[in-house]
Design a protein around this motif. Structure first.
Motif, short mmCIF file in Angstrom:
data_model
loop_
_atom_site.label_atom_id
_atom_site.label_comp_id
_atom_site.label_asym_id
_atom_site.label_seq_id
_atom_site.Cartn_x
_atom_site.Cartn_y
_atom_site.Cartn_z
N ALA A 129 0.85 -1.20 0.00
CA ALA A 129 0.00 0.00 0.00
C ALA A 129 0.88 1.25 0.00
O ALA A 129 0.51 2.27 -0.56
CB ALA A 129 -0.91 0.01 1.22
N PHE A 130 2.02 1.14 0.62
CA PHE A 130 2.95 2.27 0.69
C PHE A 130 3.58 2.57 -0.67
O PHE A 130 3.57 3.70 -1.14
CB PHE A 130 4.06 1.96 1.71
N HIS A 131 4.10 1.52 -1.29
CA HIS A 131 4.82 1.71 -2.56
C HIS A 131 3.90 1.74 -3.78
O HIS A 131 4.28 2.21 -4.83
CB HIS A 131 5.84 0.59 -2.77
N GLY A 132 2.71 1.15 -3.63
CA GLY A 132 1.88 0.90 -4.80
C GLY A 132 2.45 -0.31 -5.51
O GLY A 132 3.55 -0.77 -5.18
N PRO A 218 -2.19 2.27 -6.88
CA PRO A 218 -1.40 3.48 -6.62
C PRO A 218 -0.94 3.54 -5.16
O PRO A 218 -1.61 2.98 -4.29
CB PRO A 218 -2.40 4.61 -6.92
N PRO A 219 0.17 4.19 -4.89
CA PRO A 219 0.63 4.32 -3.50
C PRO A 219 -0.41 5.05 -2.66
O PRO A 219 -1.04 5.99 -3.16
CB PRO A 219 1.91 5.16 -3.62
N GLY A 220 -0.58 4.60 -1.42
CA GLY A 220 -1.47 5.30 -0.49
C GLY A 220 -2.86 4.69 -0.36
O GLY A 220 -3.68 5.20 0.38
N VAL A 221 -3.14 3.60 -1.09
CA VAL A 221 -4.46 2.99 -0.95
C VAL A 221 -4.66 2.46 0.46
O VAL A 221 -3.70 2.18 1.17
CB VAL A 221 -4.69 1.82 -1.96
N GLU A 222 -5.92 2.36 0.88
CA GLU A 222 -6.20 1.78 2.19
C GLU A 222 -7.38 0.82 2.07
O GLU A 222 -8.02 0.75 1.01
CB GLU A 222 -6.48 2.87 3.22
N PRO A 284 12.59 0.14 11.44
CA PRO A 284 12.59 -0.07 9.99
C PRO A 284 11.39 0.65 9.37
O PRO A 284 10.25 0.40 9.73
CB PRO A 284 12.43 -1.59 9.86
N GLY A 285 11.66 1.59 8.48
CA GLY A 285 10.58 2.34 7.82
C GLY A 285 9.98 1.53 6.68
O GLY A 285 10.60 0.61 6.17
N LEU A 286 8.75 1.87 6.29
CA LEU A 286 8.09 1.13 5.20
C LEU A 286 8.79 1.37 3.86
O LEU A 286 8.67 0.58 2.94
CB LEU A 286 6.62 1.55 5.09
N ASP A 287 9.54 2.47 3.76
CA ASP A 287 10.25 2.75 2.52
C ASP A 287 11.58 2.02 2.46
O ASP A 287 12.35 2.20 1.53
CB ASP A 287 10.47 4.27 2.36
N GLY A 288 11.86 1.18 3.48
CA GLY A 288 13.10 0.41 3.48
C GLY A 288 14.24 1.15 4.16
O GLY A 288 15.29 0.59 4.41
#
Ligand SMILES: [Zn+2]
Ligand SMILES: [Zn+2]
Length: 372
Positions: A129-132, A218-222, A284-288
């Protein structure tokens, strides 16, 4: 492609919820996201508007029934259709009715309706969801029959005009004082009669076929986000346009992060010495990337630290929400003799000003009582 959230999901109520439940759910959420309470927070403002639109529809039994019947897509379409006209939420209802009147229910000319919308449920991780993500799905969907191009007639055979309705697809009948129109019983509204049904589709004009579809998340979906694949639903009868396919997103629970809109929340335990002296913790962040959080000296258990722009990406927008770290101070469960000595020594030197809440707590309560 567009992304939408169902009204029921927006108001966090069941589809079967009664008016009272919907009203109180709306009030609760409206309070929470009201612009006055969240000044300058675009996310809250958008949410507030969205729930207002949702409530405007669901509070009205007639609108709600129409919404239930035709779904969100049609409502959104109606909304867009009215965009240039008048604006303002109160207009939506009227536009809704008008558009439905013509686009649905087989209004004009007895023309066949478009194909049904389909739903596909997709579960993804919070990282996704973060990266899409780009993915493929395989579904069985009815397609317009190729040999007969959806007409239902065996290629090379004739279709003749329906004698009952003269090709109109509708017949008129007297009902009391009124003249009403009904779909023609002979041709079922098609306006023509098939001599010999197509062998490939048995005259249906449609055949079920497995389909591989590319889906862009897309990035940001929930959870509750719907992604529309226009025209990827069921084929329409008699070669009519197909419906849409909706991908319903479900985001799995994450071990470290909870999520509210674009805000990511995590609870981090720290030692009581770190709470007193200050320091850093890493996550650890979701963006790695590794996120380093500075712990200010004197932080209290339950206090929250906010890192702006380290949360979830804004769906179809720019930037990211915030990362909120809730600190939980952990008291040592066991102490060595040496540590006890050191702490006792420390205790001797403690002053009321250092821990104003706990020092003299009971004295203050007692003082409070005696004043009553
Ligand atoms: Zn007919
Ligand atoms: Zn066919």
């Amino acid at each position: 492609m567009e992304t939408e959230v169902d009204f029921y999901e927006l108001l966090e109520v069941e589809r079967t919820a009664d008016d009272k439940t919907i009203k109180s759910a709306y009030r609760k959420l409206a309070m929470k996201y009201h612009p006055d309470r969240n000044p300058g927070d675009a996310d809250s403002e958008a949410r507030f508007k969205a729930i207002s639109v949702a409530y405007d529809c669901l509070k009205d039994p007639q609108k709600r029934a129409t919404y239930d019947r035709y779904g969100h897509a049609a409502y959104a379409q109606a909304q867009q259709g009215g965009g240039g006209g008048g604006g303002g939420f109160s207009d939506i209802g009227d536009i809704f009715e008008t558009i439905f009147g013509s686009a649905f229910g087989g209004g004009a000319g007895g023309r066949p309706r478009r194909g049904a919308d389909l739903r596909y449920d997709m579960e993804i991780s919070l990282e996704e969801a973060f990266h899409g993500k780009e993915t493929e799905i395989e579904i069985e969907v009815s397609q317009t029959c190729e040999p007969c191009s959806g007409s239902g007639a065996e290629p090379g055979t004739d279709r003749t005009r329906c004698p009952t309705c003269q090709g109109h697809g509708k017949v008129r009948a007297q009902q009391g004082f009124f003249m009403v129109e009904r779909p023609c019983p002979t041709c079922h509204g098609r306006g023509e009669i098939i001599e010999k049904p197509c062998a490939a589709c048995r005259g249906e004009g449609r055949v079920d076929q497995p389909q591989r579809l590319e889906v862009t998340i897309p990035p940001g979906v929930e959870t509750g986000t719907r992604i529309r694949l226009s025209g990827k639903g069921e084929a329409g009868p008699m070669g009519a346009p197909p419906g849409d396919l909706y991908i319903f997103i479900h985001v799995r629970r994450h071990d470290v992060y909870e999520r509210e809109g674009t805000t990511l929340l995590t609870r981090v335990p720290i030692t009581f010495t770190k709470a007193a002296l200050g320091g850093t913790v890493g996550l650890p962040g979701l963006d790695g990337e590794w996120v380093t959080i500075n712990i200010p000296a004197g932080i209290q258990s339950g206090e929250q630290l906010r890192k702006r722009g380290d949360g979830m990406p804004v769906l179809q927008g720019r930037g990211r929400g915030d990362l909120v770290i809730e600190v939980k101070v952990e008291t040592p469960r066991k102490l060595s003799t040496k540590q006890k000595e050191l702490l006792r020594e420390f205790q001797q030197s403690e002053t009321d000003a250092q821990c104003p809440e706990s020092q003299g707590f009971f004295e203050r309560i007692k003082a409070g009582f005696s004043k009553l």
